[in-house]
Design an enzyme around this catalytic site. Structure first.
Site, PDB file in Angstrom:
ATOM      1  N   GLU A  57     -12.275 -18.142 -35.797  1.00  0.00           N
ATOM      2  CA  GLU A  57     -10.140 -18.045 -36.019  1.00  0.00           C
ATOM      3  C   GLU A  57     -10.706 -19.796 -37.497  1.00  0.00           C
ATOM      4  OE1 GLU A  57      -7.309 -17.429 -37.228  1.00  0.00           O
ATOM      5  OE2 GLU A  57      -7.797 -16.612 -35.285  1.00  0.00           O
ATOM      6  N   HIS A  60      23.914  -1.972  -9.946  1.00  0.00           N
ATOM      7  CA  HIS A  60      25.532  -1.944 -10.532  1.00  0.00           C
ATOM      8  C   HIS A  60      26.217  -3.565 -10.558  1.00  0.00           C
ATOM      9  CE1 HIS A  60      29.992  -0.737 -12.753  1.00  0.00           C
ATOM     10  NE2 HIS A  60      29.900  -1.311 -11.539  1.00  0.00           N
ATOM     11  N   GLY A  88      -3.511 -17.563 -32.247  1.00  0.00           N
ATOM     12  CA  GLY A  88      -2.650 -17.121 -32.100  1.00  0.00           C
ATOM     13  C   GLY A  88      -2.302 -15.761 -32.125  1.00  0.00           C
ATOM     14  N   GLY A  89      -2.638 -15.982 -33.909  1.00  0.00           N
ATOM     15  CA  GLY A  89      -2.922 -15.243 -34.494  1.00  0.00           C
ATOM     16  C   GLY A  89      -1.444 -14.114 -34.642  1.00  0.00           C
ATOM     17  N   THR A  90      -1.241 -13.196 -35.495  1.00  0.00           N
ATOM     18  CA  THR A  90       0.475 -13.172 -36.026  1.00  0.00           C
ATOM     19  C   THR A  90       1.564 -13.149 -35.368  1.00  0.00           C
ATOM     20  OG1 THR A  90      -0.840 -10.885 -37.697  1.00  0.00           O
ATOM     21  CG2 THR A  90       2.298 -11.243 -36.722  1.00  0.00           C
ATOM     22  N   CYS A  91       1.082 -12.560 -34.071  1.00  0.00           N
ATOM     23  CA  CYS A  91       2.228 -12.775 -32.337  1.00  0.00           C
ATOM     24  C   CYS A  91       2.519 -14.262 -32.701  1.00  0.00           C
ATOM     25  CB  CYS A  91       2.112 -12.884 -31.476  1.00  0.00           C
ATOM     26  SG  CYS A  91       3.215 -12.294 -30.116  1.00  0.00           S
TER      27      CYS A  91
END
Length: 460
Positions: free
Chosen positions: A36, A442, A41-44
């Site tokens: 990395e 409902h 964790g990247g973009t998210c």
């Protein structure tokens, strides 16, 4: 020359597919190098889903407070502290990233390398002073904001979805260039924080990949909140202005320019593949830079795979994670899962959100099928009425011959959750009669889906 450190697998990138794949491979007894260059964790985790949806929640709270009187709740004057909004967002992001880092750190057999990765051969990847050899290599490098060559852009300061994460102030007037998913989420968010907002879109309508009725409904939702829209902006340009930035919007009507204090560029994404040295590994890419893969995410080089945004097969966290599942299933479980088994599904996180699954009406028409459609406005959904959130509608598309569900759009309160009632049936290949006969709880938003399924008519 230093000998390469050998691993069973080298994974480039710690986005949504990389770490879980490392987890599966190490659990199977393999040694893994996980690389990395910036934030785990990247973009998210860092600039996408986690932080933006945290900010959307803050914007919703501000909106609900301002409209409290409609519910009999008096709140007085409403103010938004952007430093607190950012601090809350930062905490959610850091907590998520820290949790992921702790998991990786405790993963026996996995070594995390920090730095930029570059291929030096089909099996060799360099990270700083380290040369790594992988029997298998998995590319999971994600994407970034697309910055097109537009007149005057180099003369101004602009924001992207990444730099927006550092904003701890309220822009006086935010001009969002790009009328698609990222741009619209930021537009509504900052309007609710209290900024003036103008969206500039080159095309004739917003979110052009959606059906026209969805685009028009989203347009109405945003305009209702005071967001200005400039469509058909064929010749967009930028120039410095005493009040900030002047954006040229050679539209078919209205002023020929918009002046804002800040500009956000939200004009699509591009893959992070241009500096990987893919040519030295012999990995093929398409003309846009996406790594070319087959139905099981293998590249043209037999021992190299590409997962996540960089392969052009999906631009979402859930598709990236599914890429991991497909690769792991094929390598470890002898389960021949494929990308083509995946049903397209995603959400637009304005408020109310849009949940989408399967075909659009436009795609269904082009398929040549006989198509049935059922539709209801949210004004006829009891739960929406009770919540005072009646904007939007639901729509289901069905193959008239096979009775299979082709797609659905749920634009309205809870639409990002309600869409799964349809999506799960599509994966089960259940006929529309299954939905028609379902007894939903409902009051909920989903309970109107069986009613819509009963009221199908031929698509005009």
């Amino acid at each position: 020359m230093t000998d390469a450190r050998k691993f069973d697998a080298v994974i480039i990138g710690c986005g949504q597919a990389g770490p879980p794949l490392a987890g599966r491979l190490t659990a199977a007894g393999q040694t893994v190098a996980l690389i990395e260059r910036k934030l785990v964790g990247g973009t998210c985790v860092n600039t996408g889903c986690k932080p933006t949806k945290t900010m959307v929640a803050s914007a919703y709270a501000a909106h609900l407070a301002r409209t409290g009187a409609d519910y009999g709740v008096s709140t007085g004057d409403i103010s938004v502290d952007m430093k607190v909004v950012k601090a809350r967002k930062d905490k959610v992001t850091v907590d998520s990233r820290t949790s992921l880092e702790d998991w990786i750190g405790g993963m026996k057999g996995c070594t995390l390398f920090r730095g930029h990765a570059s291929f030096e051969g089909p099996h060799k990847v360099r990270v700083g002073d380290e040369l790594l050899h992988g029997e298998r290599i998995f590319i999971n490098v994600g994407g970034r904001a697309n910055i097109p060559d537009m007149p005057g852009l180099s003369d101004i300061t602009y924001l992207t979805n990444t730099s927006m994460m550092e904003v701890d102030f309220l822009p006086e007037h935010l001009v969002v260039v790009g009328g698609s998913y990222i741009g619209l989420e930021f537009a509504q968010m900052f309007r609710r924080f209290g900024a003036k907002v103008t969206v500039v879109e080159k095309g004739p309508r917003l979110i052009s990949r959606e059906d026209e009725d969805v685009s028009e409904a989203v347009k109405g939702i945003l305009e209702h909140e005071g967001i200005k829209l400039r469509l058909n902006a064929e010749c967009i340009s930028f120039a410095r202005h005493p009040d900030g930035v002047q954006v040229g919007v050679d539209c078919t009507s209205g002023d020929r320019a918009v002046t804002g204090s800040h500009v956000l560029l939200a004009i699509g994404r591009k893959p992070n593949t241009d500096d990987l040295g893919l040519d030295r590994a012999g990995v093929a890419t398409d003309k846009r830079g996406y790594v070319e893969v087959d139905d099981q995410l293998r590249t043209n080089v037999p021992h190299i795979w590409a997962l996540g945004d960089c392969n052009g097969k999906g631009a979402f966290t859930h598709t990236s994670y599914n890429d991991f599942e497909i690769v792991a299933a094929n390598l470890l479980d002898k389960d021949g899962r494929k990308v083509s088994d995946r049903i397209e599904a995603y959400a637009l996180y304005i408020d109310p959100p849009l949940g989408r699954a399967g075909m659009t009406e436009t795609a269904a028409r082009k398929s040549g099928r006989k198509v049935l459609v059922g539709q209801r406005p949210m004004t006829r959904v009891g739960r929406a009425v009770e919540k005072g959130e009646t904007q939007g509608f639901m729509k289901i598309l069905v193959d008239a011959d096979s009775r299979g569900i082709l797609g659905a759009s749920v634009l309205g309160t809870g639409g990002d959750e309600a869409i799964h009632a349809v999506l799960d049936l599509m994966y089960a290949r259940a006929p529309i009669e299954t939905l028609q006969r379902a007894v939903h709880i409902h009051p909920t938003v989903s309970e109107l889906l069986p009613t819509i399924a009963i009221e199908l008519k031929p698509l005009a």
